[in-house]
Design a protein around this motif. Structure first.
Motif, PDB file in Angstrom:
ATOM      1  N   PHE A  78     -22.146 -20.960  88.456  1.00  0.00           N
ATOM      2  CA  PHE A  78     -21.360 -20.487  87.315  1.00  0.00           C
ATOM      3  C   PHE A  78     -22.249 -20.598  86.078  1.00  0.00           C
ATOM      4  O   PHE A  78     -22.483 -21.679  85.560  1.00  0.00           O
ATOM      5  N   VAL A  79     -22.760 -19.452  85.630  1.00  0.00           N
ATOM      6  CA  VAL A  79     -23.732 -19.441  84.537  1.00  0.00           C
ATOM      7  C   VAL A  79     -23.068 -19.369  83.178  1.00  0.00           C
ATOM      8  O   VAL A  79     -23.401 -20.110  82.251  1.00  0.00           O
ATOM      9  N   LYS A  80     -22.084 -18.467  83.042  1.00  0.00           N
ATOM     10  CA  LYS A  80     -21.537 -18.228  81.707  1.00  0.00           C
ATOM     11  C   LYS A  80     -20.125 -17.672  81.807  1.00  0.00           C
ATOM     12  O   LYS A  80     -19.858 -16.784  82.613  1.00  0.00           O
ATOM     13  N   ALA A  81     -19.239 -18.194  80.982  1.00  0.00           N
ATOM     14  CA  ALA A  81     -17.878 -17.646  80.896  1.00  0.00           C
ATOM     15  C   ALA A  81     -17.889 -16.377  80.056  1.00  0.00           C
ATOM     16  O   ALA A  81     -18.695 -16.226  79.136  1.00  0.00           O
ATOM     17  N   GLY A  82     -17.009 -15.445  80.402  1.00  0.00           N
ATOM     18  CA  GLY A  82     -16.918 -14.191  79.668  1.00  0.00           C
ATOM     19  C   GLY A  82     -15.619 -14.093  78.890  1.00  0.00           C
ATOM     20  O   GLY A  82     -15.220 -15.030  78.200  1.00  0.00           O
ATOM     21  N   VAL A  83     -14.958 -12.957  79.012  1.00  0.00           N
ATOM     22  CA  VAL A  83     -13.696 -12.733  78.305  1.00  0.00           C
ATOM     23  C   VAL A  83     -12.667 -13.771  78.754  1.00  0.00           C
ATOM     24  O   VAL A  83     -12.519 -14.026  79.958  1.00  0.00           O
ATOM     25  N   PRO A  84     -11.959 -14.397  77.824  1.00  0.00           N
ATOM     26  CA  PRO A  84     -10.920 -15.365  78.196  1.00  0.00           C
ATOM     27  C   PRO A  84      -9.716 -14.657  78.812  1.00  0.00           C
ATOM     28  O   PRO A  84      -8.758 -14.298  78.108  1.00  0.00           O
ATOM     29  N   VAL A  85      -9.788 -14.437  80.096  1.00  0.00           N
ATOM     30  CA  VAL A  85      -8.782 -13.595  80.757  1.00  0.00           C
ATOM     31  C   VAL A  85      -7.394 -14.206  80.747  1.00  0.00           C
ATOM     32  O   VAL A  85      -6.413 -13.505  81.034  1.00  0.00           O
ATOM     33  N   TRP A  86      -7.267 -15.496  80.428  1.00  0.00           N
ATOM     34  CA  TRP A  86      -5.943 -16.111  80.336  1.00  0.00           C
ATOM     35  C   TRP A  86      -5.224 -15.684  79.059  1.00  0.00           C
ATOM     36  O   TRP A  86      -4.031 -15.906  78.919  1.00  0.00           O
ATOM     37  N   ASP A  87      -5.963 -15.032  78.150  1.00  0.00           N
ATOM     38  CA  ASP A  87      -5.372 -14.465  76.931  1.00  0.00           C
ATOM     39  C   ASP A  87      -5.014 -13.010  77.227  1.00  0.00           C
ATOM     40  O   ASP A  87      -5.901 -12.176  77.393  1.00  0.00           O
TER      41      ASP A  87
END
Length: 229
Positions: A78-87
C-alpha cells in the motif's frame, strides 16, 4: 472529521469503501499486506481482493510483485491513499467515466471524417516522418471551452501519437470563434462554406487520396493492382 472505523457494524458502506478504511487504519502507507489478510478482514465477502483493487480507479496506489520485485506472489504494498472514497461527494466527483459505446464511437469517427482532429492523419495512414509507423485512431474525451466560456467534456477523434503527446490543455472553441471573427470578409465567407459542407476546400488529388486511404486494406490492394495493370 474523524474517519469511520472500517469494521463498524453500523457503517453503511460496501467492501471497497471498507477496504480503503482498512488500508488506512490497519495497514498504513508504505506497508505490505496479503490476500490472506484481506480474507481474514472480510470473511465471507466474495472477491474482496478485486473490490479493493478497484480503489486504483480513484488514485490509490497498490503494488504487486510484478511492479515490486521484493513482494511475494501473495503480497501487495500500500503505497499511497487516493480519493477519500468514504466521502460520497469526493467519490462521485472522481468516479470513473462510463466507457463510450461502439455506436457512439462510430458516430464520432464519422463526424470527424475518420481523421485525427489534431494532425489530420487518417487511420492506417503512415506518418510522413516515420513511414514504419501508421496512425491508430481512437475516440477520447477532451475538456472543451465553449464559445460562451462554459467548460464541457466532449468526444473527439485523435491518433495515438497526438493523444500521448497532449499536454492536457482544453480545446478552445471560444478562441476559434474569435479567430474566425477576425478574418477579412472573404476568408470568413470561405470558412463558413467549409463549415456548411463539413470539410474544407480540397483539390481532386487530395480527395482521391483521402477516399483511397479510407478503404479496407484488401480494397486498397485491388486499387493499386488495377492501376498497375
Amino acid at each position: 472529521m474523524p474517519l469511520p472505523a472500517w469494521n463498524d457494524p453500523e457503517l453503511d458502506a460496501g467492501t471497497m469503501i471498507r477496504g480503503a478504511l482498512w488500508l488506512v487504519q490497519e495497514i498504513g502507507e508504505g506497508s505490505t499486506f496479503t490476500k490472506e489478510q484481506i480474507r481474514e478482514a472480510f470473511p465471507g465477502i466474495s472477491q474482496a481482493d478485486r473490490r479493493i483493487r478497484g480503489l486504483r480507479d480513484y488514485g490509490w496506489v497498490m503494488l504487486t510483485n510484478t511492479e515490486d520485485a521484493t513482494l511475494t506472489a501473495e503480497g501487495q504494498r500500500f503505497v499511497k491513499a487516493g480519493v477519500p472514497v468514504w466521502d460520497p461527494a469526493a467519490r462521485r466527483a472522481a468516479a470513473p467515466q462510463k466507457p463510450v459505446s461502439a455506436k457512439k464511437k462510430q458516430g464520432v469517427l464519422a463526424d470527424d471524417d475518420y481523421m485525427c482532429t489534431v494532425c489530420g492523419i487518417s487511420g492506417g495512414e503512415s506518418y510522413m516522418e516515420d513511414s514504419n509507423q501508421t496512425a491508430v485512431l481512437s475516440v477520447t474525451r477532451r475538456t472543451t471551452v465553449l464559445p460562451d466560456g462554459r467548460e464541457d467534456v466532449l468526444l473527439v477523434t485523435e491518433c495515438k501519437r497526438c493523444r500521448s503527446g497532449a499536454d492536457g490543455s482544453p480545446a478552445r472553441a471560444d478562441e476559434a470563434l474569435a479567430q474566425i471573427r477576425g478574418l477579412d470578409p472573404g476568408d470568413r465567407q470561405r470558412i463558413q462554406r467549409w463549415m456548411e459542407r463539413g470539410r474544407r476546400g480540397s483539390t481532386p488529388l487530395e480527395r482521391a487520396w483521402n477516399d483511397y486511404r479510407r478503404l479496407p486494406a484488401d480494397a486498397r490492394d485491388s486499387v493499386r493492382a488495377a492501376l498497375e495493370s
